[in-house]
Design a protein around this motif. Structure first.
Motif, PDB file in Angstrom:
ATOM      1  N   PHE A   1      28.159  43.427  38.514  1.00 44.85           N
ATOM      2  CA  PHE A   1      28.715  44.764  38.683  1.00 44.85           C
ATOM      3  C   PHE A   1      30.226  44.696  38.820  1.00 44.85           C
ATOM      4  CE2 PHE A   1      24.478  45.044  40.477  1.00 44.85           C
ATOM      5  CZ  PHE A   1      24.012  46.252  39.997  1.00 44.85           C
ATOM      6  N   GLY A   2      30.915  45.576  38.138  1.00 42.51           N
ATOM      7  CA  GLY A   2      32.327  45.845  38.419  1.00 42.51           C
ATOM      8  C   GLY A   2      32.328  47.126  39.229  1.00 42.51           C
ATOM      9  N   ARG A   3      32.672  47.020  40.485  1.00 39.70           N
ATOM     10  CA  ARG A   3      32.617  48.187  41.368  1.00 39.70           C
ATOM     11  C   ARG A   3      33.803  49.108  41.119  1.00 39.70           C
ATOM     12  NH1 ARG A   3      31.860  46.271  47.264  1.00 39.70           N
ATOM     13  NH2 ARG A   3      31.057  48.365  47.494  1.00 39.70           N
TER      14      ARG A   3
ATOM     15  N   GLY B   1      31.821  38.589  45.785  1.00 38.47           N
ATOM     16  CA  GLY B   1      32.835  39.431  45.163  1.00 38.47           C
ATOM     17  C   GLY B   1      33.948  38.596  44.554  1.00 38.47           C
ATOM     18  N   PHE B   2      34.259  38.868  43.289  1.00 35.29           N
ATOM     19  CA  PHE B   2      35.364  38.212  42.601  1.00 35.29           C
ATOM     20  C   PHE B   2      36.468  39.230  42.355  1.00 35.29           C
ATOM     21  CE2 PHE B   2      32.037  35.208  41.796  1.00 35.29           C
ATOM     22  CZ  PHE B   2      32.691  33.988  41.811  1.00 35.29           C
ATOM     23  N   CYS B   3      37.713  38.778  42.522  1.00 33.25           N
ATOM     24  CA  CYS B   3      38.889  39.634  42.369  1.00 33.25           C
ATOM     25  C   CYS B   3      39.041  40.097  40.925  1.00 33.25           C
ATOM     26  CB  CYS B   3      40.135  38.857  42.793  1.00 33.25           C
ATOM     27  SG  CYS B   3      41.671  39.775  42.587  1.00 33.25           S
ATOM     28  N   ARG B   4      39.349  41.379  40.753  1.00 30.58           N
ATOM     29  CA  ARG B   4      39.759  41.845  39.437  1.00 30.58           C
ATOM     30  C   ARG B   4      41.056  42.635  39.498  1.00 30.58           C
ATOM     31  NH1 ARG B   4      36.449  46.767  36.718  1.00 30.58           N
ATOM     32  NH2 ARG B   4      35.952  47.956  38.574  1.00 30.58           N
TER      33      ARG B   4
ATOM     34  N   GLY C   1      43.832  41.172  40.864  1.00 26.74           N
ATOM     35  CA  GLY C   1      44.869  40.157  40.727  1.00 26.74           C
ATOM     36  C   GLY C   1      45.677  39.900  41.978  1.00 26.74           C
ATOM     37  N   ALA C   2      45.386  40.596  43.068  1.00 25.78           N
ATOM     38  CA  ALA C   2      46.214  40.482  44.269  1.00 25.78           C
ATOM     39  C   ALA C   2      45.564  39.684  45.401  1.00 25.78           C
ATOM     40  CB  ALA C   2      46.577  41.872  44.771  1.00 25.78           C
ATOM     41  N   SER C   3      44.337  39.229  45.231  1.00 23.59           N
ATOM     42  CA  SER C   3      43.658  38.475  46.290  1.00 23.59           C
ATOM     43  C   SER C   3      44.442  37.215  46.636  1.00 23.59           C
ATOM     44  CB  SER C   3      42.249  38.090  45.846  1.00 23.59           C
ATOM     45  OG  SER C   3      41.649  37.241  46.805  1.00 23.59           O
ATOM     46  N   LYS C   4      44.457  36.878  47.908  1.00 25.05           N
ATOM     47  CA  LYS C   4      45.082  35.635  48.352  1.00 25.05           C
ATOM     48  C   LYS C   4      44.092  34.479  48.309  1.00 25.05           C
ATOM     49  CE  LYS C   4      48.170  38.358  51.207  1.00 25.05           C
ATOM     50  NZ  LYS C   4      47.646  39.624  50.715  1.00 25.05           N
ATOM     51  N   ASP C   5      42.853  34.766  47.911  1.00 24.75           N
ATOM     52  CA  ASP C   5      41.792  33.751  47.839  1.00 24.75           C
ATOM     53  C   ASP C   5      41.155  33.745  46.450  1.00 24.75           C
ATOM     54  OD1 ASP C   5      40.102  31.738  48.758  1.00 24.75           O
ATOM     55  OD2 ASP C   5      38.619  33.152  49.522  1.00 24.75           O
ATOM     56  N   LYS C   6      41.989  33.933  45.398  1.00 27.85           N
ATOM     57  CA  LYS C   6      41.461  33.966  44.036  1.00 27.85           C
ATOM     58  C   LYS C   6      40.639  32.718  43.748  1.00 27.85           C
ATOM     59  CE  LYS C   6      45.422  36.410  42.148  1.00 27.85           C
ATOM     60  NZ  LYS C   6      46.467  36.063  43.069  1.00 27.85           N
ATOM     61  N   PRO C   7      39.575  32.831  43.023  1.00 29.22           N
ATOM     62  CA  PRO C   7      39.111  34.003  42.306  1.00 29.22           C
ATOM     63  C   PRO C   7      38.264  34.941  43.170  1.00 29.22           C
ATOM     64  CG  PRO C   7      37.642  32.204  41.796  1.00 29.22           C
ATOM     65  CD  PRO C   7      38.724  31.657  42.707  1.00 29.22           C
ATOM     66  N   LEU C   8      38.095  34.632  44.460  1.00 27.97           N
ATOM     67  CA  LEU C   8      37.273  35.473  45.330  1.00 27.97           C
ATOM     68  C   LEU C   8      38.051  36.705  45.782  1.00 27.97           C
ATOM     69  CD1 LEU C   8      35.706  32.619  47.462  1.00 27.97           C
ATOM     70  CD2 LEU C   8      34.667  33.827  45.535  1.00 27.97           C
ATOM     71  N   CYS C   9      37.330  37.768  46.030  1.00 26.30           N
ATOM     72  CA  CYS C   9      37.922  39.019  46.511  1.00 26.30           C
ATOM     73  C   CYS C   9      38.142  38.925  48.016  1.00 26.30           C
ATOM     74  CB  CYS C   9      36.980  40.182  46.199  1.00 26.30           C
ATOM     75  SG  CYS C   9      37.543  41.762  46.858  1.00 26.30           S
TER      76      CYS C   9
ATOM     77  N   GLU D   1      37.386  51.620  36.495  1.00 30.04           N
ATOM     78  CA  GLU D   1      36.036  52.167  36.391  1.00 30.04           C
ATOM     79  C   GLU D   1      34.998  51.094  36.674  1.00 30.04           C
ATOM     80  OE1 GLU D   1      35.479  54.010  32.604  1.00 30.04           O
ATOM     81  OE2 GLU D   1      37.049  55.495  32.958  1.00 30.04           O
ATOM     82  N   GLU D   2      33.825  51.544  37.065  1.00 28.13           N
ATOM     83  CA  GLU D   2      32.724  50.604  37.276  1.00 28.13           C
ATOM     84  C   GLU D   2      32.145  50.167  35.939  1.00 28.13           C
ATOM     85  OE1 GLU D   2      28.550  52.885  37.689  1.00 28.13           O
ATOM     86  OE2 GLU D   2      29.855  53.099  39.433  1.00 28.13           O
TER      87      GLU D   2
END
Length: 76
Positions: free
Chosen positions: A7-9, A38-41, A43-51, A63-64
């Motif tokens: 899912f892209g939330r 959750g994976f970052c989409r 681009g600003a997460s400090k724990d990429k690739p995790l959200c 959009e989802e």
């Protein structure tokens, strides 16, 4: 029987079913034993690739979407 769904939330992360083993670019393996990850989409997460939830702080908008993963025995 359908495969897993990614899912892209709305305004948020990409959610994938777990548990998983994440292999980082440096080869480090990280086992994540959660039901969903959750994976970052944004681009600003400090724990990429995790959200890490930063998308809420920066006002990320998107959009989802859903991706249905085909089962191993899927015959196109």
């Amino acid at each position: 029987m359908p495969g897993d769904i990614i899912f892209g939330r709305t305004n948020g992360s990409i959610r994938v079913p777990g548990p998983i083993i994440l292999i980082r670019a440096n080869g480090e393996e990280v086992r994540i034993d959660k039901e969903t990850i959750g994976f970052c989409r944004c681009g600003a997460s400090k724990d990429k690739p995790l959200c890490d939830g930063t998308h809420r702080e920066i006002g990320f908008e998107a959009e989802e979407f859903k991706i249905l993963m085909a089962p191993a025995d899927y015959d196109a």
